[in-house]
Design an enzyme around this catalytic site. Structure first.
Site, short mmCIF file in Angstrom:
data_model
loop_
_atom_site.label_atom_id
_atom_site.label_comp_id
_atom_site.label_asym_id
_atom_site.label_seq_id
_atom_site.Cartn_x
_atom_site.Cartn_y
_atom_site.Cartn_z
N SER A 19 0.81 -1.22 0.00
CA SER A 19 0.00 0.00 0.00
C SER A 19 0.84 1.26 0.00
CB SER A 19 -0.92 -0.01 1.23
OG SER A 19 -0.14 -0.17 2.40
N SER A 144 17.77 -3.47 5.44
CA SER A 144 18.21 -2.06 5.40
C SER A 144 19.72 -2.03 5.61
CB SER A 144 17.54 -1.28 6.53
OG SER A 144 18.21 -0.05 6.75
N TYR A 157 15.70 -0.58 15.16
CA TYR A 157 15.54 -0.82 13.72
C TYR A 157 16.67 -1.74 13.22
CZ TYR A 157 14.56 0.45 8.81
OH TYR A 157 14.24 0.44 7.47
N LYS A 161 16.50 -5.44 11.35
CA LYS A 161 16.99 -5.63 9.98
C LYS A 161 18.19 -6.59 9.96
CE LYS A 161 13.86 -3.06 8.11
NZ LYS A 161 12.83 -3.64 7.24
N1 LIG Z 1 12.43 4.13 2.62
C1 LIG Z 1 13.67 3.87 2.99
O1 LIG Z 1 14.55 4.74 2.96
C2 LIG Z 1 14.05 2.48 3.43
C3 LIG Z 1 15.41 2.19 3.57
C4 LIG Z 1 15.80 0.92 3.96
C5 LIG Z 1 14.83 -0.04 4.21
N2 LIG Z 1 13.51 0.28 4.09
C6 LIG Z 1 12.55 -0.77 4.37
O2 LIG Z 1 11.73 -0.95 3.24
C7 LIG Z 1 10.44 -1.40 3.63
C8 LIG Z 1 9.39 -0.49 3.00
O3 LIG Z 1 9.61 0.84 3.47
P1 LIG Z 1 8.84 2.09 2.84
O4 LIG Z 1 9.82 3.18 2.82
O5 LIG Z 1 8.13 1.67 1.62
O6 LIG Z 1 7.81 2.38 4.04
P2 LIG Z 1 6.31 2.94 3.99
O7 LIG Z 1 6.09 3.79 2.81
O8 LIG Z 1 6.09 3.50 5.36
O9 LIG Z 1 5.45 1.61 3.82
C9 LIG Z 1 5.39 0.67 4.85
C10 LIG Z 1 4.44 -0.43 4.43
O10 LIG Z 1 4.39 -1.41 5.47
C11 LIG Z 1 3.04 -1.77 5.67
N3 LIG Z 1 2.82 -2.24 7.04
C12 LIG Z 1 3.38 -1.76 8.18
N4 LIG Z 1 2.90 -2.43 9.23
C13 LIG Z 1 2.03 -3.35 8.75
C14 LIG Z 1 1.20 -4.34 9.36
N5 LIG Z 1 1.17 -4.54 10.69
N6 LIG Z 1 0.42 -5.10 8.55
C15 LIG Z 1 0.43 -4.93 7.21
N7 LIG Z 1 1.19 -4.02 6.58
C16 LIG Z 1 1.97 -3.24 7.35
C17 LIG Z 1 2.26 -0.49 5.39
O11 LIG Z 1 0.94 -0.84 5.05
P3 LIG Z 1 -0.37 -0.14 5.69
O12 LIG Z 1 -0.05 1.29 5.92
O13 LIG Z 1 -1.42 -0.38 4.65
O14 LIG Z 1 -0.62 -0.88 6.92
C18 LIG Z 1 3.02 0.06 4.19
O15 LIG Z 1 2.53 -0.51 3.00
C19 LIG Z 1 10.44 -1.40 5.16
O16 LIG Z 1 10.70 -2.69 5.62
C20 LIG Z 1 11.58 -0.47 5.50
O17 LIG Z 1 12.14 -0.77 6.76
C21 LIG Z 1 13.09 1.50 3.70
#
Ligand SMILES: NC(=O)c1ccc[n+]([C@@H]2O[C@H](COP(=O)([O-])OP(=O)(O)OC[C@H]3O[C@@H](n4cnc5c(N)ncnc54)[C@H](OP(=O)(O)O)[C@@H]3O)[C@@H](O)[C@H]2O)c1
Length: 253
Positions: A19, A144, A157, A161
């Site tokens: 999402s 991450s 965090y 990870k």
């Molecule tokens: N963005 C970065 O810079 C970055 C860097 C390194 C790693 N990451 C990792 O990449 C992944 C995605 O990050 P993002 O940046 O795309 O974050 P985001 O935009 O905040 O999206 C997080 C997603 O996780 C879902 N989620 C969280 N808790 C949930 C639950 N209990 N049940 C079902 N869905 C859940 C949310 O869905 P709903 O809101 O619909 O619940 C949303 O779709 C994460 O694991 C993050 O740690 C991100």
């Protein structure tokens, strides 16, 4: 005959976190490459927004809180039916910045629930003989760079990870005989809603400092989605137990 090794036509891929951010872009990229995507998230409206970005009906939405393990398992069993699954991307995740003095066992547990336990719960279900495509399957955890290097306030965090990075290796060994590959991807900072909420984004100086730590600048969701697609594809079929770092050079220093 040479065929496109990155083609995902007909592949059925389950995506958590579909999402928003990285999970949403993974859905778009995999669907573009021919795959059928199962979109998991809690927010139905934003899952539907993801679906609206696809120009075909090769998707199914599954509204689920993945930390409700038994319910998620039941929902997936019902929706997947007799389907054979070719891949899983566990992109759902939560992040925080907290000094040690504010860490409690309850907080630790709650971050592990989403980032680690939920991913393992779904992996356990989909890798059962009932669902795993006997011709091969690929599991990708989004970890991450914080699972590999440290940063102030990132202990919780990093713990979650790092667990994904190390667990990937043992799972890869355990599942190799079933032709199931397990890998993780460790992104640096990518511009997504998670980054918008980060502490450093609220302060221009801090934001520019974090940006300067990435020699190629901040990443875009496509950078991570393309790496995921590679690991799901035949092009990555000899890769298992690895941690693919996709960070614009953040950890090169
Ligand atoms: N963005 C970065 O810079 C970055 C860097 C390194 C790693 N990451 C990792 O990449 C992944 C995605 O990050 P993002 O940046 O795309 O974050 P985001 O935009 O905040 O999206 C997080 C997603 O996780 C879902 N989620 C969280 N808790 C949930 C639950 N209990 N049940 C079902 N869905 C859940 C949310 O869905 P709903 O809101 O619909 O619940 C949303 O779709 C994460 O694991 C993050 O740690 C991100």
């Amino acid at each position: 005959m040479i065929t496109n090794p990155f083609d995902l036509t007909g592949k059925k891929i389950v995506i958590t976190g579909a999402s928003s951010g990285l999970g949403r872009q993974c859905a778009i990229t995999i669907n573009f490459l021919g795959g059928f995507v199962f979109l998991i998230g809690r927010n139905l409206e934003r899952l539907q927004e993801t679906a609206n970005l696809l120009d075909n009906d090769r998707y199914l939405i599954i509204e689920a809180d993945i930390t409700d393990y038994d319910r998620t398992t039941d929902q997936l069993e019902k929706v997947l039916g007799e389907s054979k699954i070719d891949g899983l991307i566990h992109a759902a995740g939560v992040s925080t910045t907290l000094p040690l003095r504010n860490i409690t066992p309850q907080k630790l547990h709650s971050f592990f629930e989403t980032n680690v336990y939920a991913g393992i719960n779904i992996t356990k279900l989909l890798t059962k003989t009932k669902f795993a495509n006997p011709e091969g399957m690929s599991v990708v955890f989004i970890a991450s760079v914080m699972g590999v290097v440290g940063e102030l306030g990132k202990t919780i965090y990093s713990l979650t990870k790092g667990a994904l990075v190390s667990g990937t290796k043992s799972l890869a060994l355990e599942l190799a005989s079933k032709k199931i590959r397990v890998n993780c991807i460790s992104p640096g900072v990518v511009l997504t809603p998670m980054t918008t909420k980060a502490v450093y984004t609220q302060n221009e100086e801090a934001y520019n400092l974090v940006k300067s730590l990435h020699p190629l600048g901040f990443g875009m969701p496509e950078d991570v989605a393309n790496a995921c697609a590679f690991l799901l594809s035949r092009g990555g079929e000899w890769i298992t137990g690895t941690n693919l770092i996709v960070d614009g050079g953040y950890t090169a220093k």
